[in-house]
Design a protein around this motif. Sequence first.
Motif, short mmCIF file in Angstrom:
data_model
loop_
_atom_site.label_atom_id
_atom_site.label_comp_id
_atom_site.label_asym_id
_atom_site.label_seq_id
_atom_site.Cartn_x
_atom_site.Cartn_y
_atom_site.Cartn_z
N ASP A 127 -5.35 54.20 51.53
CA ASP A 127 -4.68 55.29 50.84
C ASP A 127 -5.85 56.61 50.77
O ASP A 127 -5.47 57.48 51.01
CB ASP A 127 -4.14 54.83 48.99
CG ASP A 127 -2.83 54.03 49.51
OD1 ASP A 127 -2.39 54.89 50.47
OD2 ASP A 127 -2.70 53.78 48.64
N ARG A 145 4.58 59.92 48.42
CA ARG A 145 4.33 58.59 46.85
C ARG A 145 2.45 59.06 46.61
O ARG A 145 2.27 58.17 45.96
CB ARG A 145 4.98 57.65 47.71
CG ARG A 145 5.14 57.17 46.67
CD ARG A 145 5.97 55.50 47.28
NE ARG A 145 7.37 56.08 47.28
CZ ARG A 145 8.36 55.64 48.78
NH1 ARG A 145 7.23 55.26 48.85
NH2 ARG A 145 9.17 56.23 48.55
N LYS A 153 1.21 60.93 44.78
CA LYS A 153 1.24 61.20 43.11
C LYS A 153 1.38 59.96 42.56
O LYS A 153 0.59 59.99 41.64
CB LYS A 153 2.85 60.74 42.69
CG LYS A 153 3.68 61.44 42.59
CD LYS A 153 5.33 61.07 41.93
CE LYS A 153 6.39 61.29 40.65
NZ LYS A 153 5.36 60.63 39.80
N LYS A 154 1.05 58.74 43.52
CA LYS A 154 1.03 57.45 42.27
C LYS A 154 -0.54 57.54 42.00
O LYS A 154 -0.94 56.68 40.76
CB LYS A 154 0.77 56.50 43.62
CG LYS A 154 0.09 55.09 43.04
CD LYS A 154 -0.22 54.18 43.69
CE LYS A 154 -1.38 52.82 43.48
NZ LYS A 154 -0.94 52.12 44.53
N TYR A 155 -1.71 58.20 42.27
CA TYR A 155 -3.26 58.29 42.25
C TYR A 155 -2.89 59.48 41.26
O TYR A 155 -3.70 59.13 40.25
CB TYR A 155 -4.26 58.09 43.30
CG TYR A 155 -4.07 57.05 43.96
CD1 TYR A 155 -4.42 55.88 43.37
CD2 TYR A 155 -3.29 56.84 45.65
CE1 TYR A 155 -4.54 54.83 44.24
CE2 TYR A 155 -3.61 55.54 46.27
CZ TYR A 155 -3.99 54.98 45.17
OH TYR A 155 -4.04 53.30 46.15
N ASP A 165 -0.64 60.59 39.43
CA ASP A 165 -0.26 60.02 38.06
C ASP A 165 -1.45 58.64 36.89
O ASP A 165 -1.21 58.92 35.93
CB ASP A 165 1.28 59.50 37.78
CG ASP A 165 2.02 60.20 38.13
OD1 ASP A 165 1.98 61.32 38.13
OD2 ASP A 165 3.80 59.42 39.16
N MET A 166 -2.19 58.33 38.23
CA MET A 166 -2.88 56.97 37.71
C MET A 166 -4.45 57.72 36.78
O MET A 166 -4.41 57.66 35.76
CB MET A 166 -3.34 56.42 38.99
CG MET A 166 -4.26 55.47 38.11
SD MET A 166 -4.64 54.25 39.64
CE MET A 166 -3.50 53.63 40.14
#
Length: 349
Positions: free
Chosen positions: A156, A249, A252-254, A256-257
């Motif tokens: 990622d 995705r 967006k995942k990181y 938001d994190m």
Amino acid sequence: MKKRTCSAPVPETRFFSKTNEFFEVYLARQVLASIHTIRSYRAGLSVFFDYVTTVKGFTPKNFLFSDCTFNLVLGFLQTMKETLHYAPGTVNSRLAALRSYLEYVADDNIEVMSVYIAVLKVPTVNVPKEIRPIVKPESLRLLLDAPENTKIGNRDRFVMTLLYDSGIRVGELQSITLGDITARSGNWMILINGKGRKQRTIVLSDKASRHMDAYMKAWHSGNNDPSRPLLYTVIHNNISPMSTRNIERILKKYGDMMRSEHIDIPETVYPHMLRRTRATNLYQQGVPIEQVSALLGHSMIETTRSYYASPSLEQMRAAIQKGIGPEPDDCKQEWIGSVDEIKKKLGLK
């Protein structure tokens, strides 16, 4: 009695007589336009077809090039804005498709040239310039440091690093295969298949090259199949390029994190934002606009200047200072004295 002649339009004068040739031959084979461009132009001419047949009452057979007047196209724009409620950018896109088609036909039929020129005079719709977000340096550092030190986490991190460092589009990232990459003098080079089937070669930075080294060792060790996707997923033992949704995705995942720790991270982080961030950073660091444009794969520098090259405050301040000349020694003396004296100094009396 005079013999009556057929008044049916000559096929070549029918407006929609060249559309298939325009899409299938000109755009697809001669210009090598992308499927996205062809789809957009097809949608534009399809909406125009609906307008002339439904709103204006023509039949496809009887609508001629000569019927495509300035006022008719102006009405077409008005219908898109007021009835179809299209956004300004969409209206201009549909108009561009119509113009491109007429230009193509006029190139082989001089009688259509006057129609093309008339449509060129139809004004486009003003599109408010939107300030598109970028990721600030500190937020970018947090984003790239967010993944865990695992096989998936390092993958990622590599995806985000590659998107930023190279400035490539997500579609270009998906199309990279092992046959497109080579390592020279410690740096990786990638052949990018861009829009309109145009190719360019990019060289990764030292940092991105180190991430590539680690990624290749973890995900492609011992595999030299040139057709193997650089980024891939395995479904039912079948390898396929990673989808756009999966790449989105990841970002967006990181995003938001890390947003809870750094509120400057945009609400939604997506692949094109990293491309824009890279271009903006290079431009603000003094890299010539021509080089930034080449990295992004733009055919026109104006595209880079309009959408990606935002000057920093320091650049704007420097530009303003360049326009300020030295103050004359006797400048202040001109404004001292009575009104009559000042007028005399200024040559007004």
